[in-house]
Design a protein around this motif. Structure first.
Motif, PDB file in Angstrom:
ATOM      1  N   ASP A 142     -12.486  51.579  31.977  1.00 53.90           N
ATOM      2  CA  ASP A 142     -12.547  52.413  32.971  1.00 53.90           C
ATOM      3  C   ASP A 142     -11.750  53.782  32.494  1.00 53.90           C
ATOM      4  N   ARG A 143     -11.517  54.838  33.497  1.00 52.57           N
ATOM      5  CA  ARG A 143     -11.440  56.256  33.014  1.00 52.57           C
ATOM      6  C   ARG A 143      -9.033  56.076  34.152  1.00 52.57           C
ATOM      7  N   PRO A 158     -14.879  42.519  45.165  1.00 51.44           N
ATOM      8  CA  PRO A 158     -16.221  43.494  44.040  1.00 51.44           C
ATOM      9  C   PRO A 158     -17.756  42.712  44.803  1.00 51.44           C
ATOM     10  N   GLY A 201     -11.218  44.547  39.060  1.00 44.90           N
ATOM     11  CA  GLY A 201     -11.672  43.149  37.308  1.00 44.90           C
ATOM     12  C   GLY A 201     -12.589  42.857  37.862  1.00 44.90           C
ATOM     13  N   LEU A 257     -14.954  54.870  43.956  1.00 48.21           N
ATOM     14  CA  LEU A 257     -13.999  55.067  43.493  1.00 48.21           C
ATOM     15  C   LEU A 257     -13.847  53.431  44.685  1.00 48.21           C
ATOM     16  N   THR A 273     -17.058  50.158  34.861  1.00 42.45           N
ATOM     17  CA  THR A 273     -16.281  50.693  35.429  1.00 42.45           C
ATOM     18  C   THR A 273     -15.403  49.506  36.079  1.00 42.45           C
ATOM     19  N   PHE A 274     -14.070  48.931  35.512  1.00 44.07           N
ATOM     20  CA  PHE A 274     -13.544  48.030  35.431  1.00 44.07           C
ATOM     21  C   PHE A 274     -13.116  47.547  36.663  1.00 44.07           C
ATOM     22  N   ASP A 278     -20.538  50.511  38.851  1.00 38.90           N
ATOM     23  CA  ASP A 278     -20.099  50.079  39.883  1.00 38.90           C
ATOM     24  C   ASP A 278     -19.262  50.990  40.230  1.00 38.90           C
ATOM     25  N   GLU A 296     -20.511  62.200  34.676  1.00 41.55           N
ATOM     26  CA  GLU A 296     -20.715  61.289  34.244  1.00 41.55           C
ATOM     27  C   GLU A 296     -21.632  60.125  34.109  1.00 41.55           C
ATOM     28  N   ARG A 308     -16.493  48.227  52.847  1.00 43.87           N
ATOM     29  CA  ARG A 308     -17.450  49.658  51.852  1.00 43.87           C
ATOM     30  C   ARG A 308     -18.601  49.873  50.987  1.00 43.87           C
TER      31      ARG A 308
HETATM   32  C1  LIG Z   1     -15.745  50.971  42.312  1.00 38.82           C
HETATM   33  S1  LIG Z   1     -14.855  50.538  41.201  1.00 38.82           S
HETATM   34  C2  LIG Z   1     -15.117  49.457  40.653  1.00 38.82           C
HETATM   35  C3  LIG Z   1     -14.576  47.908  40.855  1.00 38.82           C
HETATM   36  C4  LIG Z   1     -15.423  47.014  40.320  1.00 38.82           C
HETATM   37  N1  LIG Z   1     -16.282  46.800  39.975  1.00 38.82           N
HETATM   38  C5  LIG Z   1     -14.278  45.426  41.109  1.00 38.82           C
HETATM   39  O1  LIG Z   1     -15.523  44.479  41.015  1.00 38.82           O
HETATM   40  O2  LIG Z   1     -13.165  45.662  40.371  1.00 38.82           O
HETATM   41  C6  LIG Z   1     -14.957  51.658  40.223  1.00 38.82           C
HETATM   42  C7  LIG Z   1     -14.163  52.335  39.609  1.00 38.82           C
HETATM   43  O3  LIG Z   1     -15.030  53.247  38.201  1.00 38.82           O
HETATM   44  C8  LIG Z   1     -13.954  53.870  37.678  1.00 38.82           C
HETATM   45  N2  LIG Z   1     -15.154  55.215  37.320  1.00 38.82           N
HETATM   46  C9  LIG Z   1     -15.287  55.681  37.798  1.00 38.82           C
HETATM   47  N3  LIG Z   1     -16.083  56.745  37.114  1.00 38.82           N
HETATM   48  C10 LIG Z   1     -15.616  56.401  35.871  1.00 38.82           C
HETATM   49  C11 LIG Z   1     -16.027  56.843  34.292  1.00 38.82           C
HETATM   50  N4  LIG Z   1     -16.997  58.935  34.831  1.00 38.82           N
HETATM   51  N5  LIG Z   1     -15.679  56.481  33.893  1.00 38.82           N
HETATM   52  C12 LIG Z   1     -15.092  55.227  33.163  1.00 38.82           C
HETATM   53  N6  LIG Z   1     -14.772  54.576  34.768  1.00 38.82           N
HETATM   54  C13 LIG Z   1     -14.366  54.657  35.725  1.00 38.82           C
HETATM   55  C14 LIG Z   1     -13.122  54.376  38.766  1.00 38.82           C
HETATM   56  O4  LIG Z   1     -12.306  54.585  38.273  1.00 38.82           O
HETATM   57  C15 LIG Z   1     -13.094  53.326  38.927  1.00 38.82           C
HETATM   58  O5  LIG Z   1     -11.780  52.182  39.195  1.00 38.82           O
END
Ligand SMILES: C[S@@+](CC[C@H](N)C(=O)[O-])C[C@H]1O[C@@H](n2cnc3c(N)ncnc32)[C@H](O)[C@@H]1O
Length: 335
Positions: A58-59, A14, A40, A105, A36-37, A102, A216, A296
């Motif tokens: 999360d989508r 994270p 997790g 991707l 943005t799970f 967050d 979004e 990243r």
């Molecule tokens: C960078 S990751 C988040 C990582 C998280 N903070 C962690 O610590 O594990 C971004 C996540 O946000 C989700 N995401 C991106 N755009 C989204 C949206 N418009 N709605 C919901 N989820 C979204 C992606 O599918 C992805 O799983």
């Protein structure tokens, strides 16, 4: 335990976790929305503090297995919704202490070559994060050269967009991700001094378009502002310049110290309608140590603003200011 899930969780760091925890201060408990799970990472750490409750979105349906484990472990304190964060209003919880984004991707998505986000993939072009209307293949195969050029130039900030769009149209047809890589490489002038992959900007543009990421983000942060209690915090980690520009504009122009809906309004009316308390325009960057551990994180920027006690008022200027991006993302792809 499902081995696949646990290795996915482990492979994900994270970004700026300590900073997120310090700002959102779960020590005294409170209600959180993790928009943005992903793997997790944030939810897990927030839930370590006893009086916290986390609603996570999360989508991507692929994170359901991880979310399920959280729901089993914390039946009263954690709930997951497979939703886009622009749909945050479907969650009944209001008056929350912090909403966290967050963006972009997760490494889980990037590393899954079947999803076609990575230059290394030789699978079908896809690039969908979840709950999408079109895939990257639909976009590449059906958009006009003019629209492709605009998307690559504006959403990817790619200077050589014209030639790339021209060659995509010339060579397109049921492409794999590796074919798109070849088309881009063929279209671009060789730049031996550049450290970034020649495909980065075009891939970014197509991914943003397919997932309507700017629409979004704008709708997501507006909706999130409705969910926060006075003093609640809106935190956003962004990874590219368009995202950061939007957040900076939103926090700066809708905070008490800057907000100017009309030059005819007296000063005291200005602070009565601003969505956020004073904003100091501070960008927080990951430490060198974190960048060394997780490359990243190198382009991550964290900004946060504190919700004022004013009633919510739609920030029309934000939508107007970035209309160019919203219009681009709403181009209709005829499949
Ligand atoms: C960078 S990751 C988040 C990582 C998280 N903070 C962690 O610590 O594990 C971004 C996540 O946000 C989700 N995401 C991106 N755009 C989204 C949206 N418009 N709605 C919901 N989820 C979204 C992606 O599918 C992805 O799983």
């Amino acid at each position: 335990m499902n081995n696949h899930t646990s290795s996915l969780e482990l492979s994900h760091f994270p970004v700026m976790l300590n900073e997120i925890l310090e700002i959102s201060s779960p020590l005294n408990g409170g209600n959180y929305i993790d928009c943005t799970f992903g793997g997790g990472g944030y939810s897990k750490e927030i839930l370590k503090f006893p009086n916290t409750k986390v609603l996570a979105l999360d989508r991507d349906k692929n994170v359901l297995a991880i979310a399920k484990k959280f729901e089993i472990k914390f039946p009263k304190r954690f709930k997951f919704y497979q939703l886009k964060f622009s749909q945050i209003d479907s969650i009944s919880e209001n008056y929350v202490d912090a909403v966290i984004f967050d963006l972009g991707l997760s490494s889980i998505q990037l590393d899954d070559l079947n999803r076609g986000f990575s230059f290394k993939s030789n699978k079908k072009l896809n690039m969908t994060m979840g709950i999408n209307e079109i895939s990257a293949l639909d976009a590449i195969n059906n958009l006009s050269e003019f629209d492709l050029k605009s998307i690559i130039k504006i959403l990817g900030e790619e200077r050589e967009a014209s030639r790339i769009a021209k060659n995509i149209v010339k060579y397109r047809n049921d492409k794999k991700t590796s074919d798109l890589v070849q088309i881009i490489e063929k279209s671009k002038k060789k730049n031996f001094s550049s450290k970034i992959n020649p495909c980065t900007k075009t891939f970014q543009a197509i991914r943003i378009f397919v997932n309507k990421e700017i629409t979004e983000l704008i709708n997501g942060v507006i909706e999130a502002s409705k969910k926060l209690k006075p003093g609640g915090k809106l935190l956003v980690v962004s990874f590219h310049s368009i995202e950061d520009r939007i957040i900076k504009y939103f926090f700066t122009n809708f905070s008490k110290n800057k907000y100017k809906p009309s030059r005819y309004l007296p000063e005291n009316r200005i602070s009565e309608t601003a969505l956020f308390d004073d904003y100091r325009n501070k960008v927080i960057r990951p430490s060198k140590r974190e960048i060394n551990q997780n490359t990243r994180s190198r382009s991550a920027k964290l900004r946060f603003a504190v919700r004022s006690k004013n009633n919510f008022k739609q920030p029309d200027e934000l939508i107007k200011k970035f209309k160019r991006y919203l219009d681009l993302e709403s181009i209709n792809v005829k499949i």
